[in-house]
Design a protein around this motif. Sequence first.
Motif, PDB file in Angstrom:
ATOM      1  N   PRO A  49     -31.141  -2.993   7.782  1.00 44.98           N
ATOM      2  CA  PRO A  49     -32.393  -2.216   7.813  1.00 44.98           C
ATOM      3  C   PRO A  49     -32.183  -0.718   7.656  1.00 44.98           C
ATOM      4  O   PRO A  49     -33.041  -0.028   7.097  1.00 44.98           O
ATOM      5  CB  PRO A  49     -32.975  -2.562   9.188  1.00 44.98           C
ATOM      6  CG  PRO A  49     -32.393  -3.895   9.526  1.00 44.98           C
ATOM      7  CD  PRO A  49     -31.007  -3.878   8.948  1.00 44.98           C
ATOM      8  N   GLY A  50     -31.077  -0.187   8.123  1.00 46.42           N
ATOM      9  CA  GLY A  50     -30.845   1.242   8.041  1.00 46.42           C
ATOM     10  C   GLY A  50     -30.763   1.760   6.622  1.00 46.42           C
ATOM     11  O   GLY A  50     -31.008   2.954   6.365  1.00 46.42           O
ATOM     12  N   ARG A  51     -30.457   0.898   5.674  1.00 43.33           N
ATOM     13  CA  ARG A  51     -30.345   1.335   4.277  1.00 43.33           C
ATOM     14  C   ARG A  51     -31.688   1.813   3.722  1.00 43.33           C
ATOM     15  O   ARG A  51     -31.726   2.602   2.780  1.00 43.33           O
ATOM     16  CB  ARG A  51     -29.843   0.175   3.410  1.00 43.33           C
ATOM     17  CG  ARG A  51     -28.396  -0.205   3.635  1.00 43.33           C
ATOM     18  CD  ARG A  51     -27.457   0.682   2.854  1.00 43.33           C
ATOM     19  NE  ARG A  51     -27.589   0.473   1.416  1.00 43.33           N
ATOM     20  CZ  ARG A  51     -27.057   1.276   0.506  1.00 43.33           C
ATOM     21  NH1 ARG A  51     -26.391   2.340   0.879  1.00 43.33           N
ATOM     22  NH2 ARG A  51     -27.203   1.029  -0.789  1.00 43.33           N
ATOM     23  N   ALA A  52     -32.771   1.366   4.316  1.00 43.92           N
ATOM     24  CA  ALA A  52     -34.093   1.774   3.829  1.00 43.92           C
ATOM     25  C   ALA A  52     -34.352   3.261   4.071  1.00 43.92           C
ATOM     26  O   ALA A  52     -35.256   3.836   3.453  1.00 43.92           O
ATOM     27  CB  ALA A  52     -35.173   0.944   4.505  1.00 43.92           C
ATOM     28  N   LYS A  53     -33.579   3.899   4.961  1.00 39.33           N
ATOM     29  CA  LYS A  53     -33.804   5.308   5.295  1.00 39.33           C
ATOM     30  C   LYS A  53     -32.915   6.251   4.500  1.00 39.33           C
ATOM     31  O   LYS A  53     -32.981   7.466   4.699  1.00 39.33           O
ATOM     32  CB  LYS A  53     -33.553   5.519   6.791  1.00 39.33           C
ATOM     33  CG  LYS A  53     -34.459   4.675   7.681  1.00 39.33           C
ATOM     34  CD  LYS A  53     -34.103   4.857   9.152  1.00 39.33           C
ATOM     35  CE  LYS A  53     -34.974   3.972  10.039  1.00 39.33           C
ATOM     36  NZ  LYS A  53     -34.598   4.109  11.467  1.00 39.33           N
ATOM     37  N   ARG A  54     -32.079   5.722   3.601  1.00 38.13           N
ATOM     38  CA  ARG A  54     -31.147   6.591   2.892  1.00 38.13           C
ATOM     39  C   ARG A  54     -31.893   7.492   1.905  1.00 38.13           C
ATOM     40  O   ARG A  54     -32.987   7.144   1.451  1.00 38.13           O
ATOM     41  CB  ARG A  54     -30.086   5.770   2.160  1.00 38.13           C
ATOM     42  CG  ARG A  54     -30.569   4.987   0.958  1.00 38.13           C
ATOM     43  CD  ARG A  54     -29.494   3.998   0.497  1.00 38.13           C
ATOM     44  NE  ARG A  54     -29.822   3.368  -0.768  1.00 38.13           N
ATOM     45  CZ  ARG A  54     -30.654   2.344  -0.898  1.00 38.13           C
ATOM     46  NH1 ARG A  54     -31.262   1.857   0.166  1.00 38.13           N
ATOM     47  NH2 ARG A  54     -30.884   1.825  -2.093  1.00 38.13           N
ATOM     48  N   PRO A  55     -31.318   8.644   1.554  1.00 39.14           N
ATOM     49  CA  PRO A  55     -31.982   9.545   0.607  1.00 39.14           C
ATOM     50  C   PRO A  55     -32.239   8.856  -0.730  1.00 39.14           C
ATOM     51  O   PRO A  55     -31.391   8.105  -1.234  1.00 39.14           O
ATOM     52  CB  PRO A  55     -30.966  10.684   0.446  1.00 39.14           C
ATOM     53  CG  PRO A  55     -30.151  10.643   1.688  1.00 39.14           C
ATOM     54  CD  PRO A  55     -30.066   9.193   2.083  1.00 39.14           C
ATOM     55  N   GLY A  56     -33.412   9.088  -1.273  1.00 35.32           N
ATOM     56  CA  GLY A  56     -33.757   8.522  -2.576  1.00 35.32           C
ATOM     57  C   GLY A  56     -34.304   7.116  -2.522  1.00 35.32           C
ATOM     58  O   GLY A  56     -34.619   6.540  -3.565  1.00 35.32           O
ATOM     59  N   ALA A  57     -34.439   6.535  -1.317  1.00 34.54           N
ATOM     60  CA  ALA A  57     -34.915   5.155  -1.220  1.00 34.54           C
ATOM     61  C   ALA A  57     -36.432   5.055  -1.354  1.00 34.54           C
ATOM     62  O   ALA A  57     -36.956   4.002  -1.706  1.00 34.54           O
ATOM     63  CB  ALA A  57     -34.476   4.539   0.109  1.00 34.54           C
ATOM     64  N   ALA A  58     -37.135   6.140  -1.062  1.00 31.19           N
ATOM     65  CA  ALA A  58     -38.602   6.104  -1.135  1.00 31.19           C
ATOM     66  C   ALA A  58     -39.068   6.010  -2.583  1.00 31.19           C
ATOM     67  O   ALA A  58     -38.429   6.529  -3.499  1.00 31.19           O
ATOM     68  CB  ALA A  58     -39.186   7.350  -0.481  1.00 31.19           C
ATOM     69  N   PRO A 114     -40.107  -8.950  -4.885  1.00 30.99           N
ATOM     70  CA  PRO A 114     -40.526  -7.542  -4.917  1.00 30.99           C
ATOM     71  C   PRO A 114     -39.322  -6.621  -5.125  1.00 30.99           C
ATOM     72  O   PRO A 114     -38.224  -6.891  -4.635  1.00 30.99           O
ATOM     73  CB  PRO A 114     -41.151  -7.325  -3.527  1.00 30.99           C
ATOM     74  CG  PRO A 114     -41.470  -8.702  -3.026  1.00 30.99           C
ATOM     75  CD  PRO A 114     -40.413  -9.580  -3.596  1.00 30.99           C
ATOM     76  N   ARG A 115     -39.569  -5.521  -5.819  1.00 35.57           N
ATOM     77  CA  ARG A 115     -38.477  -4.604  -6.129  1.00 35.57           C
ATOM     78  C   ARG A 115     -38.528  -3.378  -5.219  1.00 35.57           C
ATOM     79  O   ARG A 115     -38.654  -2.243  -5.663  1.00 35.57           O
ATOM     80  CB  ARG A 115     -38.543  -4.210  -7.603  1.00 35.57           C
ATOM     81  CG  ARG A 115     -38.429  -5.397  -8.548  1.00 35.57           C
ATOM     82  CD  ARG A 115     -37.090  -6.110  -8.450  1.00 35.57           C
ATOM     83  NE  ARG A 115     -36.056  -5.308  -9.050  1.00 35.57           N
ATOM     84  CZ  ARG A 115     -35.692  -5.376 -10.332  1.00 35.57           C
ATOM     85  NH1 ARG A 115     -36.294  -6.250 -11.141  1.00 35.57           N
ATOM     86  NH2 ARG A 115     -34.758  -4.603 -10.819  1.00 35.57           N
ATOM     87  N   LEU A 116     -38.428  -3.625  -3.913  1.00 39.35           N
ATOM     88  CA  LEU A 116     -38.403  -2.543  -2.935  1.00 39.35           C
ATOM     89  C   LEU A 116     -37.014  -1.947  -2.792  1.00 39.35           C
ATOM     90  O   LEU A 116     -36.864  -0.823  -2.311  1.00 39.35           O
ATOM     91  CB  LEU A 116     -38.897  -3.053  -1.580  1.00 39.35           C
ATOM     92  CG  LEU A 116     -40.409  -3.289  -1.499  1.00 39.35           C
ATOM     93  CD1 LEU A 116     -40.761  -4.198  -0.342  1.00 39.35           C
ATOM     94  CD2 LEU A 116     -41.135  -1.977  -1.364  1.00 39.35           C
ATOM     95  N   ASN A 117     -35.999  -2.712  -3.142  1.00 44.06           N
ATOM     96  CA  ASN A 117     -34.619  -2.228  -3.119  1.00 44.06           C
ATOM     97  C   ASN A 117     -34.178  -1.901  -4.537  1.00 44.06           C
ATOM     98  O   ASN A 117     -34.560  -2.587  -5.495  1.00 44.06           O
ATOM     99  CB  ASN A 117     -33.671  -3.296  -2.565  1.00 44.06           C
ATOM    100  CG  ASN A 117     -33.779  -3.451  -1.068  1.00 44.06           C
ATOM    101  OD1 ASN A 117     -34.579  -2.784  -0.427  1.00 44.06           O
ATOM    102  ND2 ASN A 117     -32.969  -4.335  -0.506  1.00 44.06           N
TER     103      ASN A 117
END
Length: 252
Positions: free
Chosen positions: A4-13, A221-224
């Motif tokens: 889950p922490g990977r969702a907060k990395r820079p550029g993930a939004a 879904p392409r959220l990652n």
Amino acid sequence: MIAPGRAKRPGAARPALDPPSPDELASCPFCAGHEDRTPPQTLVLPDAGDWKVRVVPNLYPALERQEVVVHSRRHIRSIAEAEDDELELVAAAWQRRAADEPGNVFPLINEGREAGASLAHSHSQLIWLPEPTPELARPRGELVLERDGVVVSCPWAARVPYETVIAPAGSDGDPLTSPLLGAALRTLAGLVRRLQELEGRVPLNAWFERGEDDWRLVLFPRLNLLAALELGAGVFVNTLPPEEAVTRLREA
């Protein structure tokens, strides 16, 4: 892998999606009134009156035979915006084209540029593959909902956030002859609406997998962002635990 922490990395939004521009609306070849901007149609539905679903050859096919199924005469950007009668006609179009041109027909949906769609207007593809896709066992997972003869579940080994599978509740061998195909597409549209409530407009892919006396429609879904770890090593890093995805989708 669940991280889950990977969702907060820079550029993930993801950037917000702007509404359709006047240029997009004026140039869209799939809207009603622009029929002369596509190759001659191979099928339109319904058979009489104004068309609601239209099938045309793909201008830039990856394989010898590839067709585009336009989901609505209206300029909709997502299958979530399609009406139930339009989705039933999409199912009928897939099945009629598969019957008219037999072979290894592979229907798929790419929605959003990041997921491979070159045009915003909601559509699907029919691709005639040289060989059948491999048979795969239905993934084990947790039930999200059951309705209209189909069940929706999130695989315990989901590769991306909110990956779900839509499958017949009982034994059913081929989606392109199944009476449940329309229900599966309506359910897919409903899931995408729930997903949009949770995450906004999301790029996505959807395709069929088959097993012995079994088929399923996969929502991916392409959220990652898929990078070399996923594409080269086959290791998918999911930033949302599947059990949390199930809870969110049920409550949306």
